[in-house]
Design a protein around this motif. Sequence first.
Motif, PDB file in Angstrom:
ATOM      1  N   THR A 179       1.172   4.149  -2.703  1.00  0.00           N
ATOM      2  CA  THR A 179       0.871   5.532  -2.287  1.00  0.00           C
ATOM      3  C   THR A 179       2.000   6.478  -2.673  1.00  0.00           C
ATOM      4  O   THR A 179       1.774   7.640  -2.991  1.00  0.00           O
ATOM      5  CB  THR A 179       0.617   5.580  -0.767  1.00  0.00           C
ATOM      6  OG1 THR A 179      -0.369   4.605  -0.439  1.00  0.00           O
ATOM      7  CG2 THR A 179       0.128   6.947  -0.338  1.00  0.00           C
ATOM      8  N   LEU A 228       1.186   7.536  -6.055  1.00  0.00           N
ATOM      9  CA  LEU A 228       0.021   8.427  -6.068  1.00  0.00           C
ATOM     10  C   LEU A 228       0.378   9.812  -5.529  1.00  0.00           C
ATOM     11  O   LEU A 228      -0.163  10.823  -5.978  1.00  0.00           O
ATOM     12  CB  LEU A 228      -1.111   7.819  -5.234  1.00  0.00           C
ATOM     13  CG  LEU A 228      -1.675   6.487  -5.755  1.00  0.00           C
ATOM     14  CD1 LEU A 228      -2.599   5.856  -4.727  1.00  0.00           C
ATOM     15  CD2 LEU A 228      -2.404   6.692  -7.065  1.00  0.00           C
ATOM     16  N   ALA A 229       1.298   9.852  -4.561  1.00  0.00           N
ATOM     17  CA  ALA A 229       1.669  11.131  -3.951  1.00  0.00           C
ATOM     18  C   ALA A 229       2.764  11.854  -4.733  1.00  0.00           C
ATOM     19  O   ALA A 229       3.182  12.944  -4.345  1.00  0.00           O
ATOM     20  CB  ALA A 229       2.133  10.891  -2.514  1.00  0.00           C
ATOM     21  N   GLN A 252      -7.778   5.164  -7.826  1.00  0.00           N
ATOM     22  CA  GLN A 252      -7.196   6.458  -7.466  1.00  0.00           C
ATOM     23  C   GLN A 252      -6.227   6.934  -8.548  1.00  0.00           C
ATOM     24  O   GLN A 252      -6.183   8.118  -8.870  1.00  0.00           O
ATOM     25  CB  GLN A 252      -6.464   6.349  -6.124  1.00  0.00           C
ATOM     26  CG  GLN A 252      -7.413   6.231  -4.938  1.00  0.00           C
ATOM     27  CD  GLN A 252      -6.666   6.047  -3.637  1.00  0.00           C
ATOM     28  OE1 GLN A 252      -5.592   5.458  -3.600  1.00  0.00           O
ATOM     29  NE2 GLN A 252      -7.235   6.538  -2.562  1.00  0.00           N
ATOM     30  N   ASN A 297      -5.904  10.428 -11.049  1.00  0.00           N
ATOM     31  CA  ASN A 297      -4.744  11.294 -10.813  1.00  0.00           C
ATOM     32  C   ASN A 297      -4.227  11.849 -12.144  1.00  0.00           C
ATOM     33  O   ASN A 297      -3.725  11.101 -12.983  1.00  0.00           O
ATOM     34  CB  ASN A 297      -3.650  10.476 -10.107  1.00  0.00           C
ATOM     35  CG  ASN A 297      -2.538  11.351  -9.565  1.00  0.00           C
ATOM     36  OD1 ASN A 297      -2.164  12.350 -10.186  1.00  0.00           O
ATOM     37  ND2 ASN A 297      -2.012  10.971  -8.422  1.00  0.00           N
ATOM     38  N   VAL A 351       5.082  10.690   2.383  1.00  0.00           N
ATOM     39  CA  VAL A 351       4.292   9.558   2.862  1.00  0.00           C
ATOM     40  C   VAL A 351       5.161   8.458   3.477  1.00  0.00           C
ATOM     41  O   VAL A 351       4.658   7.655   4.254  1.00  0.00           O
ATOM     42  CB  VAL A 351       3.417   8.937   1.753  1.00  0.00           C
ATOM     43  CG1 VAL A 351       2.344   9.896   1.323  1.00  0.00           C
ATOM     44  CG2 VAL A 351       4.246   8.466   0.573  1.00  0.00           C
ATOM     45  N   PRO A 388      -0.934  17.154   0.822  1.00  0.00           N
ATOM     46  CA  PRO A 388       0.474  16.695   0.770  1.00  0.00           C
ATOM     47  C   PRO A 388       1.431  17.607   1.550  1.00  0.00           C
ATOM     48  O   PRO A 388       2.232  18.329   0.966  1.00  0.00           O
ATOM     49  CB  PRO A 388       0.784  16.672  -0.722  1.00  0.00           C
ATOM     50  CG  PRO A 388      -0.189  17.607  -1.343  1.00  0.00           C
ATOM     51  CD  PRO A 388      -1.395  17.691  -0.457  1.00  0.00           C
ATOM     52  N   LEU A 431      -2.172   4.617   8.584  1.00  0.00           N
ATOM     53  CA  LEU A 431      -2.686   4.755   7.217  1.00  0.00           C
ATOM     54  C   LEU A 431      -3.486   6.046   7.054  1.00  0.00           C
ATOM     55  O   LEU A 431      -3.372   6.743   6.037  1.00  0.00           O
ATOM     56  CB  LEU A 431      -3.561   3.548   6.855  1.00  0.00           C
ATOM     57  CG  LEU A 431      -2.801   2.265   6.518  1.00  0.00           C
ATOM     58  CD1 LEU A 431      -3.760   1.095   6.362  1.00  0.00           C
ATOM     59  CD2 LEU A 431      -1.979   2.434   5.248  1.00  0.00           C
ATOM     60  N   MET A 463      -1.163   8.909   6.878  1.00  0.00           N
ATOM     61  CA  MET A 463      -0.501   8.934   5.577  1.00  0.00           C
ATOM     62  C   MET A 463      -1.433   9.486   4.497  1.00  0.00           C
ATOM     63  O   MET A 463      -1.049  10.354   3.707  1.00  0.00           O
ATOM     64  CB  MET A 463      -0.060   7.519   5.192  1.00  0.00           C
ATOM     65  CG  MET A 463       0.569   7.416   3.826  1.00  0.00           C
ATOM     66  SD  MET A 463       0.720   5.721   3.289  1.00  0.00           S
ATOM     67  CE  MET A 463       2.122   5.202   4.219  1.00  0.00           C
ATOM     68  N   LEU A 464      -2.668   8.988   4.497  1.00  0.00           N
ATOM     69  CA  LEU A 464      -3.603   9.398   3.451  1.00  0.00           C
ATOM     70  C   LEU A 464      -4.012  10.855   3.599  1.00  0.00           C
ATOM     71  O   LEU A 464      -4.151  11.580   2.615  1.00  0.00           O
ATOM     72  CB  LEU A 464      -4.843   8.491   3.470  1.00  0.00           C
ATOM     73  CG  LEU A 464      -4.575   7.042   3.037  1.00  0.00           C
ATOM     74  CD1 LEU A 464      -5.824   6.195   3.187  1.00  0.00           C
ATOM     75  CD2 LEU A 464      -4.074   6.993   1.598  1.00  0.00           C
ATOM     76  N   THR A 477       0.849  -1.207   0.000  1.00  0.00           N
ATOM     77  CA  THR A 477       0.000   0.000   0.000  1.00  0.00           C
ATOM     78  C   THR A 477       0.876   1.245   0.000  1.00  0.00           C
ATOM     79  O   THR A 477       0.622   2.209  -0.730  1.00  0.00           O
ATOM     80  CB  THR A 477      -0.913   0.010   1.245  1.00  0.00           C
ATOM     81  OG1 THR A 477      -1.619  -1.222   1.282  1.00  0.00           O
ATOM     82  CG2 THR A 477      -1.890   1.155   1.199  1.00  0.00           C
ATOM     83  N   GLY A 505      -0.280  13.067   3.933  1.00  0.00           N
ATOM     84  CA  GLY A 505       0.730  12.799   2.916  1.00  0.00           C
ATOM     85  C   GLY A 505       0.171  12.808   1.509  1.00  0.00           C
ATOM     86  O   GLY A 505       0.875  13.153   0.556  1.00  0.00           O
ATOM     87  N   TYR A 506      -1.103  12.437   1.391  1.00  0.00           N
ATOM     88  CA  TYR A 506      -1.679  12.312   0.040  1.00  0.00           C
ATOM     89  C   TYR A 506      -2.752  13.366  -0.236  1.00  0.00           C
ATOM     90  O   TYR A 506      -2.601  14.191  -1.139  1.00  0.00           O
ATOM     91  CB  TYR A 506      -2.236  10.897  -0.131  1.00  0.00           C
ATOM     92  CG  TYR A 506      -2.847  10.652  -1.482  1.00  0.00           C
ATOM     93  CD1 TYR A 506      -2.128  10.925  -2.645  1.00  0.00           C
ATOM     94  CD2 TYR A 506      -4.132  10.151  -1.607  1.00  0.00           C
ATOM     95  CE1 TYR A 506      -2.683  10.714  -3.902  1.00  0.00           C
ATOM     96  CE2 TYR A 506      -4.695   9.925  -2.854  1.00  0.00           C
ATOM     97  CZ  TYR A 506      -3.970  10.220  -3.996  1.00  0.00           C
ATOM     98  OH  TYR A 506      -4.522  10.004  -5.226  1.00  0.00           O
TER      99      TYR A 506
END
Lengths: 586, 323
Positions: free
Chosen positions: A273, A276-277, A293, A297, B165, B161, B150, B153-154, A269, B157-158
């Motif tokens: 991520t 994705l980030a 997701q 993006n 992350v 931002p 999690l 992080m989400l 995960t 971090g996501y």
Amino acid sequence: MCTLRVIDVPVAPTAFFHGHTLQISRSMPKRFAAAVLVLIASLASCRDSGRSTAGGDAGGTVIVSTAAEPDFLLPPLITNVQGRMASDLIFDKLAEVPPDMNVTRDAAYRPRLAQKWTWGPDSLSIAFQLDPRARWHDGAPVRAEDVKIGFDLMADKKVNSPQAPNVGEIDSVTVRDSLTAVFWFKRRNSEQFFTAAYNVIPLPAHLLRDVNRDNLQSAAFARSPVGNSRFRFVRWLPGQLLELVADTANYRGRAKLDRVVLSIAPDPTTAATRLLAGEADFYEVLRGEQLEQAKQNPALQLVMYGGVDYAFLQFNLHDRKNRARAHTIFGDKGLRRALAMAIDRQAIVKNVYDTLADVPYGPAPRSLGIADKSIRQTPYDTIAARHALDSLGWRDTNGDGIREKNGVPLRFSVMVPSSSRARQNVAILLQEQLKRSGVDLQVDQLDVNTMIARLSNRDFDAVLSAWHPDPNPSSIRQSWGGESARSPNGSNYGGYDSPAFDAYVDSAVMARSGDAPAYFRKAYQVFVDDEPAVMLYEPRLVAGASKRIKLVELRPDAWWAGLADWSIPADQRIERDRVGLRAASQ
Amino acid sequence: MWRLVAARAAQAAAIVAIVATVTFALIHLAPGDPFAAALDGPTVAPEIRARWREKYGLDRPLAEQYVRYLANVARGDLGWSFSQHRPVADALATAIPNTLLLTGTALVLSFALGVLAALFQASRHGTLADRGTGAVLLVFYSVPDFWLALMAMLLLGYALPIFPVSGIVDPVMHEYMSGWGRIVDRVRHLALPSLTLTLLTTAVIARHQRAALLDVAREDFVRSARAKGVAERTILWRHTLRNALGPTITLLGLLLPALLGGAVFVESIFAWPGMGTLATKAVGMRDYALVTAVAIVGAAMVALGSLVADILTAAADPRLRDA
């Protein structure tokens, strides 16, 4: 602007001073020496200024997010995919497999370290002529002796290389001259060329000649190698990253990227991520929610490519307690075929994977050149399945919805790894489909280690499993061959042992390369008719990548094969792309 | 004092020995071994795996393996890690500082936040603010560590931002930053994992500290100070807090196991290359030597933490010092 930098040689790799130590004699006139130093310093500082010296297109950094770490970087020791990926990026093979993955036709292979090759008159030897331009990243030329030591390290019992069985058909490698290595084979077969060109990785003899083979895994080279491919090794920080940079003087041309960083995240995960980030530029497999997701993006592109995995419901054909006896249920070929007819594989694929998987043709994934779509499949036909079960004596006599025979219910358990959500979903669908035909399937979710232990002990009824086969078709012997079934440690856990199947595979392997596919087709047909396992699906893979990267086609068995030709247009580069070729400090 | 240290050190050594033995036995009894077949691919031939087992002595009886292991440890050789593919000592040497940085930061932050929250609650004892703060802290205390990690992080971090992350530093740019830039980069990467661990443990400290503050607030010397007209703020900080810190210092030593346990999941999720990440991989791959070594180091750290807490408590309380 280039700034003067006082340098103490060795000069870092450039086209002119590739890893050599520059020595200036004391007798050399001081003024000339100073001029030479200034010239070299200027060249070096230009190179180190953070801009690549290659053509305008070259440059950029790709961070590959990966959920596992390489085990070693020395090919004879490697067991995991990440190790193989890093090794493939650092070391060239003699020749590369054809784009269609048909590994038995040597004419379609693409030259790498070998410029050309010649078969011996009896087809028991192949002489590889090396490219004289090829160099190790320390500047030493690649020579035939390097091919020989690459084979010797794999075959040496002291090393106990996991790759040893892959080169078992090679008797020896000899050096005809400095640029010609000759492979001698024990017998002729259709995979000789693949064995030599793909499995044997030439290694630098000048660095490994005196290494302690009893303890090769402790050698510094295993974690800090000197290669010869278009990327060279820079550093490996365990648990964090592995960094490679372009070899600017490579005989095959400079990589279009400056740098590739494998960024390691032990949790899948987290690895996804990162992409994705925007902290990573590439992740090889996106699934489920992450895929959704990624679709949303705007900075990402998605690339679908065929994998080499295939998943199946495997039956244990022998009694769990007494291997000499047939399994009460699965010992009967007719019953296995009836079960196969009761399973709607298309519906399972559609439900679990939608368009991201296909129903297999047989025990060879369609991405390998040898896969054959003309194989006659067991049809999905629940009426025929019920008739077959009735005629075999399995009937529901007590009205509980489960068939019985001689008081034994048609009930079995299927092992599913608790780590795989997809297989758990597949198991539930199988349970429902088989129930309609009066079969009681019980799902047994297990931790991976427990599952492996039970497979090894043959202590199971059925298992929802998957294989990741090698590109060579003969690797099917390991998973479905009779010898593997009879060996207590073999990987043919269900114990499928068919003389007809084995004979066709043997014929295919021993045939001339052009005749091999026809024999493999017959072997696959025997397999499908015998149904030792119901082939369920072949997942298609979806990789996610930053839109600023221009990708080349991703190869099914090694998406990284074209990484050196990926590029990032100058106008789309971000801060990390502009670092250039400067080696990071340790 | 020295007698106390010697006694605690002897207890710690015994605890570490017991933990090592139990861990060694349990990990060997679990299904599988480091050279078991891969689940989805016949990558390594059975005969090669058999030779590996022989080479590393895994084909010997368990008791013999244990004796050999102890002998090697006594010589300072912690063995070869099958999951890290390098000596166990090397793997630990790179992981321990990272874990100490993470858990140390979390410990300091949770202590500071916990004490501040307790002061806030104690000064508003019985009010809605007191109960609300307690409820919020309890929520953080109750949620599973991996879920909180999690979510952090989400969210941070996501979706927003603000922080990286995962990872310990930027994989590319860190090497090219200035000294100050590197510190900032490291702190940014430390933010999410340390925040997660901090939120998980702050509630414990706050609840203990609040109770201790309320107990001390009922003491005669506090009443006397209040009667003399000392400002409430001074009473709280100078008189009540100083006398109520003792139990919390003891708690710090006891929190170390919880932090190390939490670090196992938090490190894995944030790709923080510490002992938790090592342990997760080692257990999954049945890396006997590394699992046992991690357990030994973890037990030693906990024992050391308890010892330090005992010494600090004794130093703060003369009655215990002379006991």
